[in-house]
Motif scaffolding. Structure first.
Motif, mmCIF file in Angstrom:
data_model
loop_
_atom_site.group_PDB
_atom_site.id
_atom_site.type_symbol
_atom_site.label_atom_id
_atom_site.label_comp_id
_atom_site.label_asym_id
_atom_site.label_seq_id
_atom_site.Cartn_x
_atom_site.Cartn_y
_atom_site.Cartn_z
ATOM 1 N N ALA B 241 0.933 -1.046 -0.084
ATOM 2 C CA ALA B 241 -0.139 0.024 -0.049
ATOM 3 C C ALA B 241 0.839 1.402 -0.070
ATOM 4 N N HIS B 242 2.144 0.989 0.603
ATOM 5 C CA HIS B 242 3.018 2.270 0.564
ATOM 6 C C HIS B 242 3.322 2.885 -0.754
ATOM 7 N N GLN B 262 -0.843 11.157 4.952
ATOM 8 C CA GLN B 262 -1.506 9.689 4.634
ATOM 9 C C GLN B 262 -1.172 8.555 5.345
ATOM 10 N N VAL B 263 -0.466 8.859 6.330
ATOM 11 C CA VAL B 263 0.264 7.640 7.067
ATOM 12 C C VAL B 263 -0.405 7.790 8.477
ATOM 13 N N PRO B 264 -0.991 6.667 9.088
ATOM 14 C CA PRO B 264 -1.414 6.926 10.256
ATOM 15 C C PRO B 264 -0.214 6.909 11.355
ATOM 16 N N GLN B 265 -0.512 7.508 12.731
ATOM 17 C CA GLN B 265 0.617 7.544 13.787
ATOM 18 C C GLN B 265 0.593 6.332 14.587
ATOM 19 N N ALA B 266 1.513 6.207 15.403
ATOM 20 C CA ALA B 266 1.567 5.091 16.235
ATOM 21 C C ALA B 266 0.429 4.816 16.990
ATOM 22 N N LEU B 285 10.280 3.033 5.210
ATOM 23 C CA LEU B 285 9.740 1.711 5.794
ATOM 24 C C LEU B 285 8.961 1.861 6.969
ATOM 25 N N ARG B 286 9.159 2.720 7.737
ATOM 26 C CA ARG B 286 8.474 3.060 8.944
ATOM 27 C C ARG B 286 6.752 3.593 8.591
ATOM 28 N N GLU B 287 6.758 4.154 7.506
ATOM 29 C CA GLU B 287 5.549 4.577 6.672
ATOM 30 C C GLU B 287 4.732 3.456 6.334
ATOM 31 N N LEU B 291 1.446 2.072 7.645
ATOM 32 C CA LEU B 291 0.303 1.858 6.894
ATOM 33 C C LEU B 291 -0.310 0.658 6.995
ATOM 34 N N GLU B 292 0.575 -0.509 7.475
ATOM 35 C CA GLU B 292 0.024 -1.899 7.438
ATOM 36 C C GLU B 292 -0.529 -2.217 8.837
ATOM 37 N N GLY B 293 -0.517 -1.197 9.615
ATOM 38 C CA GLY B 293 -1.247 -1.497 10.832
ATOM 39 C C GLY B 293 -0.438 -1.719 12.263
#
Lengths: 258, 376
Positions: B241-242, B262-266, B285-287, B291-293
């Protein structure tokens, strides 16, 4: 882009380069110019007369301390002295070990990294360089982004003239690289026999002029005793006038050189 | 002596960065060293060498050359080589010995150019800095020398900045990225530094947007923004998805709009992970993980080029091995994503380790396992 006149002062050790450079800096400052004087000698005493004897850590002193090295800011290494002259001392290694030439390169790299010339935008930059051009490090001020022109300080003494020839040879070796040109000789008299003739002969040999003839002067000595340049301490003295004339001449020559 | 490493190998140096940047230009690259730096570059820092060798020569600098400073001899030998090999660009690259003795590499290159009439670039690399500095140094020098100043911006065109095998390996990330962009209808201009040509360089000011795919790329992007006014976007599509998220950002930036976050936070999940690598790749990679939860706290750390403005709270620019070990020992992390060499230190023994090969760190020992990010 701000036009800077960048001058390197070379000559045999002990011949009076720092005295000449500091008096020139004071003379330029009295003309209303913003001056930066960079001492490139491990003795670190180039700017002493401008700073009235006040001592500050050199660039290499700060780099030596690993904790400080990454956090050095311009204010740590650039100190304002007489007439607003911006003073920097490159410094040197521990005597007997290390490499003084590499020290000069490192100090210059630090000034570049901190964008010193862009931040201060001096009108005149004076590099006061140790003794002879003994290695690549001490030729650094002659290179592309540094001095436009080199002046050699000499007396009529044999060893001083020998050093002058060596310095001229280094400048000549770099001609193909488009580096600093030889601007001329500054005669700092030691009152040896036939002094002017001896220096003039070398100037002729190097195809340059004697751009100033500085007599031995008590005003220089008395000024140094008070921690000042003659230009500051005795502005009406003959020798102060000679330095002011020299400053004008170098400025005119710099303008002509474009 | 803060650089003393007990567990980690020496990382790729600035001269390897310069050579890597020049690799695709058909340049005669002359490394001014006794031969160890040249060997190190071609065998340990250049994964492309085994499939396609380039004219990379060594000056075999000797004690007497260092003492006497025989620049004239060097100029003559370089010119001979340039004429014999019929190259269109020459680069002279410094190493520790020339740096220590103050050899004027840039000046020698000027003499070479004056004598043999071919463009010559001199790089005052020292071996005291890492590869990222060499990549940036080479990129700037190439742009200053070859890029045309007055170019008309081509709408929709992007340059790729900072792609080097030292970060991405030679496993196809460069081709994957171009395929992805072109497949999305985006024109690719200059490809710094994999697939770069002199023609691309001349026209690199015409891009609408620069894509900084590594931390070195960000530094080059900032330079190009000053020079041409070209905006830049930092990041690399990490697959899944990234990739779509990244592409959407590129398209938004090309359209001149500010991409929305567009990226959820921790999400406060237990545990904390540390990614160590190139800052841009690690950040991307962190993004992807978020994104993958992945709801853990995730921090990024790097030994190399660092953009403090892009760092998040908890991210760290590492000064040396000791700083890295301190970071691992402070008990913050239970997972580590990094090059295998960085995982093979005692302080990482109890961490959940995931390999993220970084050729600038582990060299040829792992570069075959460098990840292909996009297809994943």
């Amino acid at each position: 882009m701000h036009r800077m006149l960048k001058i390197a002062i070379y000559g045999k050790g002990g011949i009076g380069k720092s005295t000449v450079t500091a008096n020139l800096a004071a003379a330029f400052a009295q003309m209303g110019l913003k001056v930066m004087q960079i001492g490139c000698d491990p003795k670190s005493d180039s700017t002493s007369l401008i700073l009235h004897g006040q001592e500050y850590p050199t660039v290499l002193d700060l780099i030596r301390s690993e904790a400080d090295a990454a956090n050095i800011v311009l204010e740590d290494i650039v100190h304002e002295g007489y007439g607003g002259v911006l003073c920097v001392e490159a410094g040197g290694p521990t005597p007997g070990i290390g490499c003084a030439g590499r020290g000069i390169i490192t100090a210059f790299d630090k000034l570049e990294e901190l964008d010193a010339y862009e931040v201060y935008q001096p009108d005149v930059v004076l590099y006061d360089v140790l003794g002879d051009v003994v290695c690549g490090g001490f030729a650094m001020p002659m290179r592309a982004q540094y001095a436009d022109v080199v002046y050699i300080v000499t007396s009529g003494e044999k060893m001083a003239l020998y050093a002058a020839r060596n310095i001229a040879t280094a400048i000549s070796n770099f001609r193909a690289r488009g580096y600093a040109q030889l601007g001329g000789i500054i005669l700092n008299r030691r009152n040896v026999v036939d002094e002017l003739a001896r220096v003039q002969a070398v100037a002729n040999e190097l195809s340059c002029d004697i751009v100033a003839d500085i007599p031995r002067s008590d005003h220089i000595t008395w000024g140094e005793d008070a921690g000042m340049t003659a230009v500051e301490a005795y502005p009406r003295s003959e020798v102060a006038g000679i330095f002011r004339n020299l400053a004008k001449r170098l400025l005119e020559a710099g303008g002509a050189r474009g | 002596m803060g650089q003393l490493c007990i567990y980690l190998p020496p990382f790729a140096s600035d001269y390897s960065g310069v050579c890597s940047a020049l690799y695709d230009l058909g340049c005669l690259t002359i490394i001014n060293d006794a031969s160890c730096c040249t060997a190190h570059y071609v065998y340990c820092d250049e994964p492309r060498w085994s499939r396609q060798q380039r004219p990379v020569l060594c000056t075999t600098l000797r004690n007497v050359d260092a003492i006497l400073g025989q620049d004239a001899k060097l100029v003559e030998r370089v010119c001979d080589a340039a004429v014999n090999m019929d190259v269109n660009l020459i680069a002279l690259v410094g190493t520790p010995v020339p740096a220590i003795i103050g050899m004027d590499t840039a000046g020698i290159a000027r003499e070479v150019e004056a004598l043999c009439g071919k463009p010559a670039l001199g790089f005052d690399t020292t071996g005291f800095a890492y590869y990222d500095k060499g990549l940036v140094m080479a990129g700037k020098a190439l742009v200053e020398r070859f890029a045309e100043r007055d170019v008309r911006v081509v709408p929709g065109r992007v340059n790729i900045l900072g792609m080097s095998p030292l970060d991405f390996g030679d496993v196809g990330n460069d081709a994957d990225l171009v395929t992805l962009l072109e497949g999305a209808g985006i024109m690719v201009g200059a490809r710094f530094f994999m697939g770069l040509t002199l023609e691309q360089l001349r026209d690199c000011g015409a891009a609408t947007l620069n894509l900084a795919v590594s931390a070195a790329g960000v530094q080059l992007a900032k330079y190009l923004r000053r020079r041409f006014g070209t905006p830049y976007l930092a990041g690399f599509p990490m697959g899944g998805a990234h990739t779509q998220c990244w592409l959407d950002r590129v398209k938004a930036a090309l359209a001149g709009s500010v991409p929305a976050p567009q990226v959820p936070q921790a999400a406060g999940a237990p545990g904390r992970a540390l990614i160590v690598g190139d800052q841009v790749l690690a950040d991307s990679l962190r993004e992807r993980m978020r994104l993958e939860g992945d709801g853990r706290g995730i921090d990024v750390a790097s030994f190399f080029a660092w953009d403090a403005a892009a760092a998040q709270a908890g991210d760290a620019h590492l000064a040396n091995e000791a700083a890295y070990l301190r970071l691992l020992r402070d008990g913050t992390y239970d997972a580590l994503i990094a090059d295998p060499f960085l995982g093979d230190v005692p302080a990482a023994a109890d961490l959940d380790f995931t390999s993220l090969v970084h050729p600038a760190v582990s060299s040829k020992l792992h570069w075959g396992d460098a990840p292909r990010f996009i297809p994943s």
